[in-house]
Design a protein around this motif. Structure first.
Motif, PDB file in Angstrom:
ATOM      1  N   VAL A   1      46.945  17.767  33.679  1.00 36.51           N
ATOM      2  CA  VAL A   1      45.858  18.309  34.468  1.00 36.51           C
ATOM      3  C   VAL A   1      44.638  17.405  34.302  1.00 36.51           C
ATOM      4  CG1 VAL A   1      45.079  19.852  32.611  1.00 36.51           C
ATOM      5  CG2 VAL A   1      44.490  20.364  34.980  1.00 36.51           C
ATOM      6  N   GLN A   2      43.917  17.194  35.395  1.00 37.14           N
ATOM      7  CA  GLN A   2      42.676  16.404  35.362  1.00 37.14           C
ATOM      8  C   GLN A   2      41.488  17.352  35.408  1.00 37.14           C
ATOM      9  OE1 GLN A   2      45.153  15.481  37.945  1.00 37.14           O
ATOM     10  NE2 GLN A   2      46.032  14.408  36.192  1.00 37.14           N
ATOM     11  N   LEU A   3      40.486  17.037  34.614  1.00 42.14           N
ATOM     12  CA  LEU A   3      39.300  17.895  34.498  1.00 42.14           C
ATOM     13  C   LEU A   3      38.054  17.106  34.840  1.00 42.14           C
ATOM     14  CD1 LEU A   3      40.209  19.579  31.089  1.00 42.14           C
ATOM     15  CD2 LEU A   3      40.621  20.483  33.376  1.00 42.14           C
ATOM     16  N   GLN A   4      37.171  17.709  35.613  1.00 47.76           N
ATOM     17  CA  GLN A   4      35.932  17.073  36.034  1.00 47.76           C
ATOM     18  C   GLN A   4      34.781  18.032  35.768  1.00 47.76           C
ATOM     19  OE1 GLN A   4      35.634  13.893  37.510  1.00 47.76           O
ATOM     20  NE2 GLN A   4      33.413  14.150  37.374  1.00 47.76           N
ATOM     21  N   ALA A   5      33.959  17.690  34.779  1.00 43.88           N
ATOM     22  CA  ALA A   5      32.808  18.523  34.430  1.00 43.88           C
ATOM     23  C   ALA A   5      31.577  18.086  35.212  1.00 43.88           C
ATOM     24  CB  ALA A   5      32.539  18.439  32.941  1.00 43.88           C
ATOM     25  N   SER A   6      30.729  19.057  35.528  1.00 44.62           N
ATOM     26  CA  SER A   6      29.485  18.766  36.242  1.00 44.62           C
ATOM     27  C   SER A   6      28.468  19.838  35.928  1.00 44.62           C
ATOM     28  CB  SER A   6      29.747  18.706  37.752  1.00 44.62           C
ATOM     29  OG  SER A   6      30.230  19.950  38.226  1.00 44.62           O
ATOM     30  N   GLY A   7      27.229  19.593  36.358  1.00 46.45           N
ATOM     31  CA  GLY A   7      26.188  20.599  36.223  1.00 46.45           C
ATOM     32  C   GLY A   7      25.175  20.340  35.135  1.00 46.45           C
ATOM     33  N   GLY A   8      25.357  19.285  34.362  1.00 43.61           N
ATOM     34  CA  GLY A   8      24.393  18.970  33.329  1.00 43.61           C
ATOM     35  C   GLY A   8      23.081  18.493  33.907  1.00 43.61           C
ATOM     36  N   GLY A  14      14.221  27.329  26.830  1.00 44.22           N
ATOM     37  CA  GLY A  14      14.141  28.641  27.456  1.00 44.22           C
ATOM     38  C   GLY A  14      14.758  28.716  28.833  1.00 44.22           C
ATOM     39  N   GLY A  15      15.091  27.569  29.384  1.00 39.41           N
ATOM     40  CA  GLY A  15      15.668  27.516  30.717  1.00 39.41           C
ATOM     41  C   GLY A  15      17.168  27.740  30.715  1.00 39.41           C
ATOM     42  N   SER A  16      17.751  27.597  31.897  1.00 42.79           N
ATOM     43  CA  SER A  16      19.176  27.857  32.083  1.00 42.79           C
ATOM     44  C   SER A  16      19.846  26.725  32.850  1.00 42.79           C
ATOM     45  CB  SER A  16      19.384  29.165  32.871  1.00 42.79           C
ATOM     46  OG  SER A  16      18.864  30.262  32.180  1.00 42.79           O
ATOM     47  N   LEU A  17      21.130  26.568  32.592  1.00 40.55           N
ATOM     48  CA  LEU A  17      21.986  25.668  33.346  1.00 40.55           C
ATOM     49  C   LEU A  17      23.363  26.305  33.461  1.00 40.55           C
ATOM     50  CD1 LEU A  17      21.349  22.076  31.889  1.00 40.55           C
ATOM     51  CD2 LEU A  17      20.808  22.851  34.204  1.00 40.55           C
ATOM     52  N   ARG A  18      24.078  25.962  34.517  1.00 41.02           N
ATOM     53  CA  ARG A  18      25.468  26.376  34.634  1.00 41.02           C
ATOM     54  C   ARG A  18      26.341  25.153  34.793  1.00 41.02           C
ATOM     55  NH1 ARG A  18      28.904  30.127  38.887  1.00 41.02           N
ATOM     56  NH2 ARG A  18      28.676  28.288  40.229  1.00 41.02           N
ATOM     57  N   LEU A  19      27.244  24.963  33.851  1.00 42.15           N
ATOM     58  CA  LEU A  19      28.202  23.881  33.923  1.00 42.15           C
ATOM     59  C   LEU A  19      29.464  24.366  34.632  1.00 42.15           C
ATOM     60  CD1 LEU A  19      27.943  22.415  30.306  1.00 42.15           C
ATOM     61  CD2 LEU A  19      26.507  21.959  32.301  1.00 42.15           C
ATOM     62  N   SER A  20      30.085  23.452  35.339  1.00 39.00           N
ATOM     63  CA  SER A  20      31.356  23.729  35.994  1.00 39.00           C
ATOM     64  C   SER A  20      32.371  22.692  35.563  1.00 39.00           C
ATOM     65  CB  SER A  20      31.207  23.677  37.519  1.00 39.00           C
ATOM     66  OG  SER A  20      30.290  24.631  37.984  1.00 39.00           O
ATOM     67  N   CYS A  21      33.617  23.084  35.569  1.00 43.33           N
ATOM     68  CA  CYS A  21      34.705  22.156  35.267  1.00 43.33           C
ATOM     69  C   CYS A  21      35.837  22.460  36.242  1.00 43.33           C
ATOM     70  CB  CYS A  21      35.174  22.321  33.833  1.00 43.33           C
ATOM     71  SG  CYS A  21      36.607  21.313  33.402  1.00 43.33           S
ATOM     72  N   ALA A  22      36.073  21.514  37.133  1.00 42.69           N
ATOM     73  CA  ALA A  22      37.112  21.665  38.142  1.00 42.69           C
ATOM     74  C   ALA A  22      38.396  21.006  37.663  1.00 42.69           C
ATOM     75  CB  ALA A  22      36.656  21.041  39.452  1.00 42.69           C
ATOM     76  N   ALA A  23      39.501  21.716  37.814  1.00 36.06           N
ATOM     77  CA  ALA A  23      40.794  21.213  37.370  1.00 36.06           C
ATOM     78  C   ALA A  23      41.682  20.912  38.560  1.00 36.06           C
ATOM     79  CB  ALA A  23      41.467  22.243  36.477  1.00 36.06           C
ATOM     80  N   SER A  24      42.523  19.916  38.396  1.00 32.37           N
ATOM     81  CA  SER A  24      43.481  19.570  39.443  1.00 32.37           C
ATOM     82  C   SER A  24      44.745  19.047  38.799  1.00 32.37           C
ATOM     83  CB  SER A  24      42.892  18.512  40.384  1.00 32.37           C
ATOM     84  OG  SER A  24      42.590  17.326  39.679  1.00 32.37           O
ATOM     85  N   GLY A  25      45.824  19.135  39.531  1.00 36.51           N
ATOM     86  CA  GLY A  25      47.070  18.535  39.098  1.00 36.51           C
ATOM     87  C   GLY A  25      48.124  19.482  38.588  1.00 36.51           C
ATOM     88  N   ARG A  26      47.730  20.561  37.990  1.00 31.95           N
ATOM     89  CA  ARG A  26      48.711  21.519  37.469  1.00 31.95           C
ATOM     90  C   ARG A  26      48.196  22.935  37.745  1.00 31.95           C
ATOM     91  NH1 ARG A  26      52.194  19.184  33.490  1.00 31.95           N
ATOM     92  NH2 ARG A  26      52.583  17.062  34.215  1.00 31.95           N
ATOM     93  N   THR A  27      49.000  23.923  37.427  1.00 33.02           N
ATOM     94  CA  THR A  27      48.596  25.310  37.643  1.00 33.02           C
ATOM     95  C   THR A  27      47.513  25.685  36.641  1.00 33.02           C
ATOM     96  OG1 THR A  27      50.810  25.833  38.422  1.00 33.02           O
ATOM     97  CG2 THR A  27      49.380  27.672  37.810  1.00 33.02           C
ATOM     98  N   PHE A  28      46.315  25.862  37.146  1.00 30.55           N
ATOM     99  CA  PHE A  28      45.148  26.078  36.288  1.00 30.55           C
ATOM    100  C   PHE A  28      45.303  27.300  35.401  1.00 30.55           C
ATOM    101  CE2 PHE A  28      40.897  25.659  34.969  1.00 30.55           C
ATOM    102  CZ  PHE A  28      40.221  26.851  35.130  1.00 30.55           C
ATOM    103  N   SER A  29      45.877  28.355  35.933  1.00 33.07           N
ATOM    104  CA  SER A  29      45.979  29.607  35.178  1.00 33.07           C
ATOM    105  C   SER A  29      46.957  29.522  34.009  1.00 33.07           C
ATOM    106  CB  SER A  29      46.380  30.746  36.111  1.00 33.07           C
ATOM    107  OG  SER A  29      47.618  30.460  36.738  1.00 33.07           O
ATOM    108  N   ASN A  30      47.640  28.416  33.863  1.00 31.62           N
ATOM    109  CA  ASN A  30      48.539  28.223  32.721  1.00 31.62           C
ATOM    110  C   ASN A  30      47.806  27.749  31.471  1.00 31.62           C
ATOM    111  OD1 ASN A  30      50.750  28.960  34.202  1.00 31.62           O
ATOM    112  ND2 ASN A  30      51.480  26.873  34.548  1.00 31.62           N
ATOM    113  N   TYR A  31      46.504  27.481  31.592  1.00 34.24           N
ATOM    114  CA  TYR A  31      45.764  26.861  30.501  1.00 34.24           C
ATOM    115  C   TYR A  31      44.668  27.762  29.943  1.00 34.24           C
ATOM    116  CZ  TYR A  31      47.964  22.603  32.190  1.00 34.24           C
ATOM    117  OH  TYR A  31      48.875  21.661  32.576  1.00 34.24           O
ATOM    118  N   VAL A  32      44.602  27.813  28.632  1.00 31.56           N
ATOM    119  CA  VAL A  32      43.376  28.257  27.969  1.00 31.56           C
ATOM    120  C   VAL A  32      42.348  27.145  28.175  1.00 31.56           C
ATOM    121  CG1 VAL A  32      42.313  28.604  25.708  1.00 31.56           C
ATOM    122  CG2 VAL A  32      44.503  29.718  26.247  1.00 31.56           C
TER     123      VAL A  32
END
Length: 123
Positions: A1-8, A14-32
């Motif tokens: 599986v390939q992982l691509q993090a973004s959002g930094g 005191g502020g907020s950020l939301r990071l995202s990590c998009a997965a591709s290549g395999r069934t995502f729900s198979n992974y912790v």
């Protein structure tokens, strides 16, 4: 599986950020999925993890109550909502995937890693 993090980015304390990590290549729900971070001169450390279904989560004590991990298996994406950010949260944040079903906090327990996204919190 390939992982691509973004959002930094750069945020004030005191502020907020939301990071995202998009997965591709395999069934995502198979992974912790996990988030880790590494500050300059320090070892990579566990931040949060989420079970395959999203029903179970685990957090490092340093972020408990401020960060929330979640996942959307339909979108093959895991998120890290970071609130009440502190300067000591400054690090490169990595997402990681684990093929076995139990949640672990050690870096060696994860099989795939994204490239990292920089989070900088100014005081």
């Amino acid at each position: 599986v390939q992982l691509q993090a973004s959002g930094g980015g750069l945020v004030q304390a005191g502020g907020s950020l939301r990071l995202s990590c998009a997965a591709s290549g395999r069934t995502f729900s198979n992974y912790v999925m996990g988030w880790f971070r590494q500050a300059p001169g320090k070892e990579r450390e566990f931040v949060a993890a989420i079970s395959r279904s999203g029903a179970h989560t685990w957090y490092a004590d340093s972020v408990k109550g401020r960060f929330t991990i979640s996942r959307d298996n339909a979108k093959n994406t895991v998120y890290l909502q970071m609130n009440s950010l502190k300067p000591e949260d400054t690090a490169v944040y990595y997402c990681a995937a684990r093929t076995q079903s139990n949640i672990v906090v050690g870096t060696t327990g994860y099989d795939y890693w994204g490239q990292g996204t920089q989070v900088t919190v100014s005081s």
